[in-house]
Motif scaffolding. Sequence first.
Motif, PDB file in Angstrom:
ATOM      1  N   GLU A   1     -14.109  26.124  28.002  1.00 48.28           N
ATOM      2  CA  GLU A   1     -15.391  26.457  28.616  1.00 48.28           C
ATOM      3  C   GLU A   1     -16.079  27.498  27.747  1.00 48.28           C
ATOM      4  O   GLU A   1     -15.490  28.533  27.420  1.00 48.28           O
ATOM      5  N   PRO A   2     -17.316  27.248  27.356  1.00 40.90           N
ATOM      6  CA  PRO A   2     -18.020  28.250  26.558  1.00 40.90           C
ATOM      7  C   PRO A   2     -18.290  29.490  27.408  1.00 40.90           C
ATOM      8  O   PRO A   2     -18.396  29.421  28.634  1.00 40.90           O
ATOM      9  N   GLU A   3     -18.353  30.623  26.734  1.00 46.29           N
ATOM     10  CA  GLU A   3     -18.614  31.873  27.434  1.00 46.29           C
ATOM     11  C   GLU A   3     -19.970  31.807  28.109  1.00 46.29           C
ATOM     12  O   GLU A   3     -20.892  31.161  27.607  1.00 46.29           O
ATOM     13  N   PRO A   4     -20.121  32.459  29.237  1.00 40.37           N
ATOM     14  CA  PRO A   4     -21.413  32.428  29.925  1.00 40.37           C
ATOM     15  C   PRO A   4     -22.504  33.031  29.053  1.00 40.37           C
ATOM     16  O   PRO A   4     -22.260  33.930  28.258  1.00 40.37           O
TER      17      PRO A   4
ATOM     18  N   ALA B   1     -24.283  32.515  18.551  1.00 48.49           N
ATOM     19  CA  ALA B   1     -23.565  32.311  19.811  1.00 48.49           C
ATOM     20  C   ALA B   1     -24.127  31.102  20.555  1.00 48.49           C
ATOM     21  O   ALA B   1     -23.368  30.309  21.124  1.00 48.49           O
ATOM     22  N   ALA B   2     -25.458  30.939  20.542  1.00 49.63           N
ATOM     23  CA  ALA B   2     -26.067  29.784  21.212  1.00 49.63           C
ATOM     24  C   ALA B   2     -25.641  28.491  20.526  1.00 49.63           C
ATOM     25  O   ALA B   2     -25.350  27.490  21.195  1.00 49.63           O
ATOM     26  N   LEU B   3     -25.577  28.535  19.210  1.00 44.58           N
ATOM     27  CA  LEU B   3     -25.138  27.358  18.469  1.00 44.58           C
ATOM     28  C   LEU B   3     -23.691  27.022  18.808  1.00 44.58           C
ATOM     29  O   LEU B   3     -23.347  25.863  19.029  1.00 44.58           O
ATOM     30  N   TRP B   4     -22.825  28.034  18.877  1.00 39.14           N
ATOM     31  CA  TRP B   4     -21.427  27.794  19.214  1.00 39.14           C
ATOM     32  C   TRP B   4     -21.302  27.193  20.615  1.00 39.14           C
ATOM     33  O   TRP B   4     -20.529  26.272  20.832  1.00 39.14           O
ATOM     34  N   ARG B   5     -22.066  27.692  21.570  1.00 39.99           N
ATOM     35  CA  ARG B   5     -22.004  27.149  22.925  1.00 39.99           C
ATOM     36  C   ARG B   5     -22.449  25.680  22.944  1.00 39.99           C
ATOM     37  O   ARG B   5     -21.853  24.858  23.626  1.00 39.99           O
ATOM     38  N   GLN B   6     -23.470  25.383  22.157  1.00 37.73           N
ATOM     39  CA  GLN B   6     -23.961  24.000  22.101  1.00 37.73           C
ATOM     40  C   GLN B   6     -22.896  23.084  21.494  1.00 37.73           C
ATOM     41  O   GLN B   6     -22.648  21.989  22.004  1.00 37.73           O
ATOM     42  N   VAL B   7     -22.255  23.529  20.432  1.00 36.20           N
ATOM     43  CA  VAL B   7     -21.208  22.724  19.795  1.00 36.20           C
ATOM     44  C   VAL B   7     -20.012  22.587  20.731  1.00 36.20           C
ATOM     45  O   VAL B   7     -19.433  21.507  20.877  1.00 36.20           O
ATOM     46  N   ALA B   8     -19.636  23.650  21.405  1.00 39.17           N
ATOM     47  CA  ALA B   8     -18.479  23.618  22.305  1.00 39.17           C
ATOM     48  C   ALA B   8     -18.687  22.632  23.454  1.00 39.17           C
ATOM     49  O   ALA B   8     -17.730  22.027  23.933  1.00 39.17           O
TER      50      ALA B   8
ATOM     51  N   PRO C   1     -35.743  40.244  25.263  1.00 35.33           N
ATOM     52  CA  PRO C   1     -36.932  39.684  24.617  1.00 35.33           C
ATOM     53  C   PRO C   1     -36.989  40.145  23.171  1.00 35.33           C
ATOM     54  O   PRO C   1     -37.152  41.328  22.901  1.00 35.33           O
ATOM     55  N   ALA C   2     -36.796  39.191  22.285  1.00 39.06           N
ATOM     56  CA  ALA C   2     -36.832  39.494  20.856  1.00 39.06           C
ATOM     57  C   ALA C   2     -37.460  38.321  20.144  1.00 39.06           C
ATOM     58  O   ALA C   2     -37.459  37.196  20.622  1.00 39.06           O
ATOM     59  N   ILE C   3     -37.976  38.595  18.986  1.00 36.77           N
ATOM     60  CA  ILE C   3     -38.589  37.550  18.174  1.00 36.77           C
ATOM     61  C   ILE C   3     -37.496  36.934  17.314  1.00 36.77           C
ATOM     62  O   ILE C   3     -36.821  37.643  16.565  1.00 36.77           O
ATOM     63  N   ALA C   4     -37.283  35.638  17.463  1.00 35.17           N
ATOM     64  CA  ALA C   4     -36.266  34.947  16.667  1.00 35.17           C
ATOM     65  C   ALA C   4     -36.749  34.841  15.229  1.00 35.17           C
ATOM     66  O   ALA C   4     -37.912  34.567  14.970  1.00 35.17           O
ATOM     67  N   THR C   5     -35.835  35.075  14.331  1.00 36.23           N
ATOM     68  CA  THR C   5     -36.213  34.958  12.933  1.00 36.23           C
ATOM     69  C   THR C   5     -36.328  33.496  12.561  1.00 36.23           C
ATOM     70  O   THR C   5     -35.698  32.631  13.162  1.00 36.23           O
ATOM     71  N   GLU C   6     -37.128  33.227  11.566  1.00 33.60           N
ATOM     72  CA  GLU C   6     -37.353  31.847  11.139  1.00 33.60           C
ATOM     73  C   GLU C   6     -36.075  31.224  10.604  1.00 33.60           C
ATOM     74  O   GLU C   6     -35.774  30.075  10.869  1.00 33.60           O
ATOM     75  N   THR C   7     -35.270  32.010   9.888  1.00 36.63           N
ATOM     76  CA  THR C   7     -34.045  31.448   9.308  1.00 36.63           C
ATOM     77  C   THR C   7     -33.030  31.108  10.386  1.00 36.63           C
ATOM     78  O   THR C   7     -32.370  30.085  10.295  1.00 36.63           O
ATOM     79  N   SER C   8     -32.885  31.951  11.423  1.00 39.08           N
ATOM     80  CA  SER C   8     -31.909  31.626  12.455  1.00 39.08           C
ATOM     81  C   SER C   8     -32.364  30.406  13.259  1.00 39.08           C
ATOM     82  O   SER C   8     -31.553  29.594  13.668  1.00 39.08           O
ATOM     83  N   ALA C   9     -33.672  30.258  13.487  1.00 43.48           N
ATOM     84  CA  ALA C   9     -34.175  29.082  14.188  1.00 43.48           C
ATOM     85  C   ALA C   9     -33.946  27.822  13.366  1.00 43.48           C
ATOM     86  O   ALA C   9     -33.566  26.775  13.893  1.00 43.48           O
ATOM     87  N   LEU C  10     -34.152  27.919  12.048  1.00 44.57           N
ATOM     88  CA  LEU C  10     -33.904  26.768  11.177  1.00 44.57           C
ATOM     89  C   LEU C  10     -32.418  26.435  11.136  1.00 44.57           C
ATOM     90  O   LEU C  10     -32.037  25.265  11.122  1.00 44.57           O
ATOM     91  N   ALA C  11     -31.567  27.467  11.143  1.00 45.97           N
ATOM     92  CA  ALA C  11     -30.121  27.221  11.119  1.00 45.97           C
ATOM     93  C   ALA C  11     -29.673  26.532  12.396  1.00 45.97           C
ATOM     94  O   ALA C  11     -28.870  25.602  12.354  1.00 45.97           O
ATOM     95  N   VAL C  12     -30.185  26.972  13.535  1.00 44.86           N
ATOM     96  CA  VAL C  12     -29.833  26.339  14.805  1.00 44.86           C
ATOM     97  C   VAL C  12     -30.287  24.890  14.815  1.00 44.86           C
ATOM     98  O   VAL C  12     -29.553  23.992  15.221  1.00 44.86           O
ATOM     99  N   ALA C  13     -31.516  24.630  14.334  1.00 42.09           N
ATOM    100  CA  ALA C  13     -32.026  23.262  14.314  1.00 42.09           C
ATOM    101  C   ALA C  13     -31.198  22.386  13.383  1.00 42.09           C
ATOM    102  O   ALA C  13     -30.851  21.253  13.719  1.00 42.09           O
ATOM    103  N   ALA C  14     -30.852  22.886  12.214  1.00 45.30           N
ATOM    104  CA  ALA C  14     -30.083  22.097  11.247  1.00 45.30           C
ATOM    105  C   ALA C  14     -28.676  21.819  11.760  1.00 45.30           C
ATOM    106  O   ALA C  14     -28.177  20.703  11.652  1.00 45.30           O
ATOM    107  N   LEU C  15     -28.025  22.821  12.333  1.00 47.54           N
ATOM    108  CA  LEU C  15     -26.667  22.629  12.803  1.00 47.54           C
ATOM    109  C   LEU C  15     -26.613  21.828  14.091  1.00 47.54           C
ATOM    110  O   LEU C  15     -25.636  21.143  14.344  1.00 47.54           O
TER     111      LEU C  15
END
Length: 188
Positions: free
Chosen positions: A34-37, A14-21, A43-57
């Motif tokens: 307008e991206p959704e609010p 969802a954060a990636l979609w908002r950034q792209v939008a 508070p959660a620990i982000a997984t390494e793969t989702s962080a890498l996916a966000v950075a790559a995209l």
Amino acid sequence: MRARRGRTLTEADAALWRQVARTVKPLPGRAPIEPEPVPEPAPAIATETSALAVAALSKAAKPASLAAPPLAPIERRLRTQLRRGQQSVDAVIDLHGMRQNEAHLALCAFLRREQAHGTRIALVVTGKGGPAPALFGEERGVLRRMVPHWLRLSELRPLVLGFEEAEQRHGGGGALYVRLRRLREHGP
């Protein structure tokens, strides 16, 4: 946020979609989406793969105007004219005897200056490197190998349209023809 077919997007998606939008330019006559609010994240620990996916995209989501223009080979007709002496080289830089960092800085400054002067074809002399074996770990022909790499870098792509090895009369394997892009004038 829900995805198609009933799947729920992860917070990273969802954060990636908002950034792209936010970076998308709407079609003429259409209102921007307008991206959704953003809900307060738990508070959660982000997984390494989702962080890498966000950075790559997010790198891929940059506007196309920032992408480096592609390189094109020098046209056959122009090469023939250069070989026959019907077309001359507009500017020459000789990088002999320079260290890599000196040569890189000199090449960048030379190409910027020549583009501003309207130069079409430049000759970059790198030297061939000696036939003698390298002593004590010294490399031979470093500039001959590095200059093509530098010309492909994104910092020089707005200057360089294309490059190829020079004809024998201009140095052969120890020199490159560099075709410069025209400097675009920014009008009102």
